[in-house]
Scaffold this motif. Structure first.
Motif, PDB file in Angstrom:
ATOM      1  N   LYS A 213       0.931  -1.289  -0.148  1.00 25.75           N
ATOM      2  CA  LYS A 213      -0.049  -0.106  -0.116  1.00 25.75           C
ATOM      3  C   LYS A 213       1.028   1.151  -0.021  1.00 25.75           C
ATOM      4  CE  LYS A 213      -4.109  -2.033   0.382  1.00 25.75           C
ATOM      5  NZ  LYS A 213      -5.163  -1.949  -0.785  1.00 25.75           N
ATOM      6  N   ARG A 214       1.888   1.253   0.827  1.00 19.61           N
ATOM      7  CA  ARG A 214       2.677   2.342   0.537  1.00 19.61           C
ATOM      8  C   ARG A 214       3.529   2.646  -0.550  1.00 19.61           C
ATOM      9  NH1 ARG A 214       5.611   5.853   0.240  1.00 19.61           N
ATOM     10  NH2 ARG A 214       7.066   6.899   1.403  1.00 19.61           N
ATOM     11  N   LEU A 215       3.893   1.714  -1.382  1.00 12.40           N
ATOM     12  CA  LEU A 215       4.543   1.736  -2.623  1.00 12.40           C
ATOM     13  C   LEU A 215       3.438   2.510  -3.755  1.00 12.40           C
ATOM     14  CD1 LEU A 215       6.026  -1.621  -3.461  1.00 12.40           C
ATOM     15  CD2 LEU A 215       7.074   0.740  -3.421  1.00 12.40           C
ATOM     16  N   LEU A 216       2.199   2.559  -3.455  1.00 12.22           N
ATOM     17  CA  LEU A 216       1.252   3.260  -4.292  1.00 12.22           C
ATOM     18  C   LEU A 216       1.355   4.961  -3.928  1.00 12.22           C
ATOM     19  CD1 LEU A 216      -2.213   1.145  -3.519  1.00 12.22           C
ATOM     20  CD2 LEU A 216      -0.647   1.038  -5.403  1.00 12.22           C
ATOM     21  N   ASP A 217       1.646   5.113  -2.916  1.00 10.73           N
ATOM     22  CA  ASP A 217       1.967   6.559  -2.504  1.00 10.73           C
ATOM     23  C   ASP A 217       3.397   7.209  -3.316  1.00 10.73           C
ATOM     24  OD1 ASP A 217      -0.220   7.345  -1.083  1.00 10.73           O
ATOM     25  OD2 ASP A 217       0.794   6.609   0.732  1.00 10.73           O
ATOM     26  N   GLU A 218       4.229   5.979  -3.781  1.00 11.06           N
ATOM     27  CA  GLU A 218       5.345   6.523  -4.507  1.00 11.06           C
ATOM     28  C   GLU A 218       5.134   6.540  -6.031  1.00 11.06           C
ATOM     29  OE1 GLU A 218       8.156   6.944  -3.485  1.00 11.06           O
ATOM     30  OE2 GLU A 218       7.917   6.817  -1.201  1.00 11.06           O
ATOM     31  N   GLY A 219       3.860   6.287  -6.516  1.00  8.56           N
ATOM     32  CA  GLY A 219       3.458   6.320  -8.083  1.00  8.56           C
ATOM     33  C   GLY A 219       3.732   4.971  -8.708  1.00  8.56           C
ATOM     34  N   VAL A 220       3.984   3.954  -8.232  1.00 11.18           N
ATOM     35  CA  VAL A 220       4.119   2.857  -8.811  1.00 11.18           C
ATOM     36  C   VAL A 220       3.004   1.796  -8.027  1.00 11.18           C
ATOM     37  CG1 VAL A 220       6.631   3.127  -9.309  1.00 11.18           C
ATOM     38  CG2 VAL A 220       5.978   1.859  -7.326  1.00 11.18           C
ATOM     39  N   HIS A 221       2.704   0.797  -9.359  1.00  6.92           N
ATOM     40  CA  HIS A 221       1.541  -0.029  -8.787  1.00  6.92           C
ATOM     41  C   HIS A 221       2.546  -1.137  -7.875  1.00  6.92           C
ATOM     42  CE1 HIS A 221      -1.188  -3.347  -9.036  1.00  6.92           C
ATOM     43  NE2 HIS A 221      -2.056  -2.537  -9.518  1.00  6.92           N
ATOM     44  N   ALA A 222       1.610  -1.922  -6.901  1.00  9.08           N
ATOM     45  CA  ALA A 222       2.359  -2.552  -6.020  1.00  9.08           C
ATOM     46  C   ALA A 222       2.672  -4.021  -6.594  1.00  9.08           C
ATOM     47  CB  ALA A 222       1.533  -2.939  -4.817  1.00  9.08           C
TER      48      ALA A 222
ATOM     49  N   ARG B 284      -1.871   7.407   1.398  1.00 12.21           N
ATOM     50  CA  ARG B 284      -2.320   8.661   1.856  1.00 12.21           C
ATOM     51  C   ARG B 284      -2.708   9.712   0.508  1.00 12.21           C
ATOM     52  NH1 ARG B 284      -1.343  10.427   6.969  1.00 12.21           N
ATOM     53  NH2 ARG B 284       0.056   8.857   8.397  1.00 12.21           N
ATOM     54  N   SER B 285      -2.062   9.320  -0.496  1.00 10.36           N
ATOM     55  CA  SER B 285      -2.085  10.326  -1.512  1.00 10.36           C
ATOM     56  C   SER B 285      -3.081   9.925  -2.857  1.00 10.36           C
ATOM     57  CB  SER B 285      -0.783  10.453  -2.432  1.00 10.36           C
ATOM     58  OG  SER B 285      -0.333   9.078  -2.868  1.00 10.36           O
ATOM     59  N   LEU B 286      -3.854   8.898  -2.462  1.00 15.97           N
ATOM     60  CA  LEU B 286      -4.745   8.446  -3.604  1.00 15.97           C
ATOM     61  C   LEU B 286      -6.223   9.013  -3.189  1.00 15.97           C
ATOM     62  CD1 LEU B 286      -3.547   4.823  -4.302  1.00 15.97           C
ATOM     63  CD2 LEU B 286      -2.608   7.147  -5.098  1.00 15.97           C
ATOM     64  N   ALA B 287      -7.085   8.786  -4.677  1.00 18.36           N
ATOM     65  CA  ALA B 287      -8.501   9.101  -4.265  1.00 18.36           C
ATOM     66  C   ALA B 287      -9.051   8.476  -3.244  1.00 18.36           C
ATOM     67  CB  ALA B 287      -9.043   8.857  -5.694  1.00 18.36           C
ATOM     68  N   VAL B 288      -8.759   7.181  -2.810  1.00 14.74           N
ATOM     69  CA  VAL B 288      -9.358   6.244  -2.101  1.00 14.74           C
ATOM     70  C   VAL B 288      -8.250   5.670  -1.156  1.00 14.74           C
ATOM     71  CG1 VAL B 288     -10.628   3.977  -1.723  1.00 14.74           C
ATOM     72  CG2 VAL B 288     -10.866   5.346  -3.670  1.00 14.74           C
ATOM     73  N   ARG B 289      -8.466   5.823   0.147  1.00 17.09           N
ATOM     74  CA  ARG B 289      -7.582   5.688   1.300  1.00 17.09           C
ATOM     75  C   ARG B 289      -7.631   3.987   1.336  1.00 17.09           C
ATOM     76  NH1 ARG B 289      -6.112  10.260   4.372  1.00 17.09           N
ATOM     77  NH2 ARG B 289      -4.869   8.862   5.632  1.00 17.09           N
ATOM     78  N   ARG B 290      -6.884   3.592   2.460  1.00 24.21           N
ATOM     79  CA  ARG B 290      -7.169   2.003   2.915  1.00 24.21           C
ATOM     80  C   ARG B 290      -8.633   1.689   3.029  1.00 24.21           C
ATOM     81  NH1 ARG B 290      -3.150  -1.598   5.449  1.00 24.21           N
ATOM     82  NH2 ARG B 290      -1.860  -0.118   4.964  1.00 24.21           N
ATOM     83  N   ILE B 291      -9.047   0.740   2.429  1.00 22.15           N
ATOM     84  CA  ILE B 291     -10.414   0.197   2.613  1.00 22.15           C
ATOM     85  C   ILE B 291     -10.379  -0.794   3.670  1.00 22.15           C
ATOM     86  CG2 ILE B 291     -11.000   1.089   0.226  1.00 22.15           C
ATOM     87  CD1 ILE B 291     -10.973  -2.002  -0.474  1.00 22.15           C
TER      88      ILE B 291
END
Length: 495
Positions: free
Chosen positions: A397-406, A455-462
């Motif tokens: 999930k944290r990698l998503l905030d880096e702008g790359v897919h997990a 934290r930076s995406l349109a949807v947070r942790r679900i």
């Protein structure tokens, strides 16, 4: 019923529902009452600009290979060349109809026939069918071919088992069950098939052994010839799951390894569109024994003419309307001829180089199971993260905030807290270095930030459990959920 073009001053013949103010719809003959709405349609009141901005924003919320690195292990998420898209959208290809007379689609039939010849050489298996709609569809069809073979041999009653390794893709046991077989798992040893365990499992009950090579641990099954001998000695068939074919193009082939039948994914190896519910293509390739059972029709060349041949008495029959997916076949053909035989070989060597480079760098931060040299993908274990109170999922999930897919997580299950990473040949060293740096930043972040990501995406942790049990599958579901939230009493603040 018959629709006709309405004049400008007539009611809309397509509007079969009352309007929002309750005005009844026009009485169109032939529409039964059970098909008429009992209340008005709540059409959205939106301008063209609002609609345009809505869909543009949605596209910007997505991860995609056109915008960032996509290290999804076992999926080979490579770039799809734009020239292939241009060719596939030309009217001569995009406007073909699957039931046109054969005389009007000779070019399409020839292109498809030529692609089959290329894929026969790539797989080392002489007969090809492009009809299957996807990889899972192809593997299911392959097992139906195995079933048809043993029925003809009079052995179907005793050939009840399909063997597969514990590294198998999830669709393998599902396809085996759908084809009427019992799936039996073979354990791994050091990431590869335990040949002794396989030798103890094979018997006259064995219909087929399903195997991916390289496997989902990114390891080449170096005992493959011994595996093939063991299966064939008891009269069984060897099936090749072509999900990882990108690692061996031009280096070796399923046919050279002793496989009897294979499927391969054009989207993984030959750069056609991947995912999103389709379109798909799960090519079937067969050796001499199983070729008579391939689906019909088959493309046959007679002189300079091409035709669809349905006269195949041993065939498992037609498994899909039309003949394959011509748009994807055209893209795959363009990709293959653009690279040529030596270029396809270079693809695999570059993919293997990329994988080993990233594995060597990230292996300094997280443990790497099994042997150090891998093929197209590799595994890491996130088990040490648990000492910090976090898990592989938090890192992903944290990698998503880096702008790359997990990467792929928790598969295969033989590695604790596994991450499976694949960066194909289309990624440059600069992109690989960028991914490594992003991974290390995420890995070294605080446990609090890892657990709170993204934290930076349109949807947070679900809430993943609730999302699985109470999915919002329509606008009506979403409205209902929002209404429940608004109606619920506010939570009292902590004293």
């Amino acid at each position: 019923m018959t629709f006709r073009q309405a004049r400008w001053d007539e009611p809309n013949v397509w509007d079969l529902a009352p309007s929002a103010d309750g005005t009844p719809p026009p009485q169109i003959p032939g529409v039964p009452d059970r098909l008429r709405r009992k209340e008005g349609v709540r059409w959205p009141e939106l301008s063209e600009l609002q609609v345009l901005r809505h869909y543009t924003r949605l596209s910007q919320m997505n991860f995609g290979i056109n915008t960032s690195t996509y290290p999804l292990g076992s999926c080979t998420m490579k770039y799809n060349p734009a020239i292939s898209e241009v060719l596939a959208r030309r009217s001569g290809a995009a406007q073909l109809h699957p039931y046109q007379p054969e005389s009007t689609v000779q070019g399409a039939l020839e292109l498809t026939w030529r692609l089959e010849r290329i894929l026969a050489k790539v797989t080392g298996l002489p007969e090809i069918s492009l009809q299957a709609a996807a990889g899972a569809h192809g593997e299911y069809a392959a097992l139906l071919m195995v079933r048809a073979h043993f029925r003809e041999q009079g052995e179907l009653a005793q050939r009840t088992e399909v063997l597969l390794p514990d590294t198998a893709h999830g669709t393998n046991p599902a396809s085996a069950a759908m084809a009427g077989f019992v799936a039996r798992e073979i354990p791994s040893k050091d990431g590869c098939v335990d040949v002794d365990a396989l030798a103890a499992a094979v018997s006259t009950k064995t219909a087929c052994f399903m195997l991916t090579n390289p496997n989902t641990a990114g390891l080449f099954e170096s005992d493959i010839l011994e595996i093939a001998r063991r299966v064939h000695d008891v009269g069984g068939m060897l099936y090749y799951d072509g999900a990882n074919l990108n690692a061996i193009l031009g280096v070796t082939s399923p046919g050279r390894m002793g496989f009897d039948v294979a499927h391969l994914n054009l989207h993984k190896t030959f750069a056609t569109p991947h995912g999103g519910g389709g379109p798909g293509a799960g090519v079937l390739a067969a050796g001499e024994t199983l070729a008579p059972y391939l689906p019909v029709p088959r493309i046959v060349k007679t002189g300079r003419k091409f035709r669809l041949d349905y006269d195949r008495p041993k065939s498992i029959g037609k498994i899909k309307t039309g003949y394959g997916n011509f748009g994807l076949d055209l893209r795959a053909y363009a990709f293959a001829i653009a690279h040529g035989e030596s270029g396809l070989n270079h693809i695999s060597r570059r993919a293997v180089l990329n994988s080993n480079y990233v594995a060597a760098r990230l292996g300094k931060s997280l443990p790497r199971p099994f042997r150090p040299l891998v093929k197209h993908e590799f595994l890491l274990s996130g088990a040490p993260l648990k000492e910090r109170g976090v898990r592989t999922l938090d890192l992903a999930k944290r990698l998503l905030d880096e702008g790359v897919h997990a990467p792929t997580v928790y598969f295969p299950s033989l590695v604790e807290e596994s991450l499976m990473i694949e960066l194909p040949e289309t990624e440059s060293k600069r992109e690989l270095d960028g991914f490594i740096e992003a991974f290390e930043r995420a890995l070294n972040d605080t446990p609090e930030n890892l657990k709170a990501a993204p934290r930076s995406l349109a949807v947070r942790r679900i809430d993943e459990v609730r999302a699985a049990r109470e999915p919002l599958l329509s606008w009506k579901d979403l409205r209902s959920s929002a209404a429940k939230v608004e109606a619920s009493p506010p939570v009292a603040a902590a004293p």
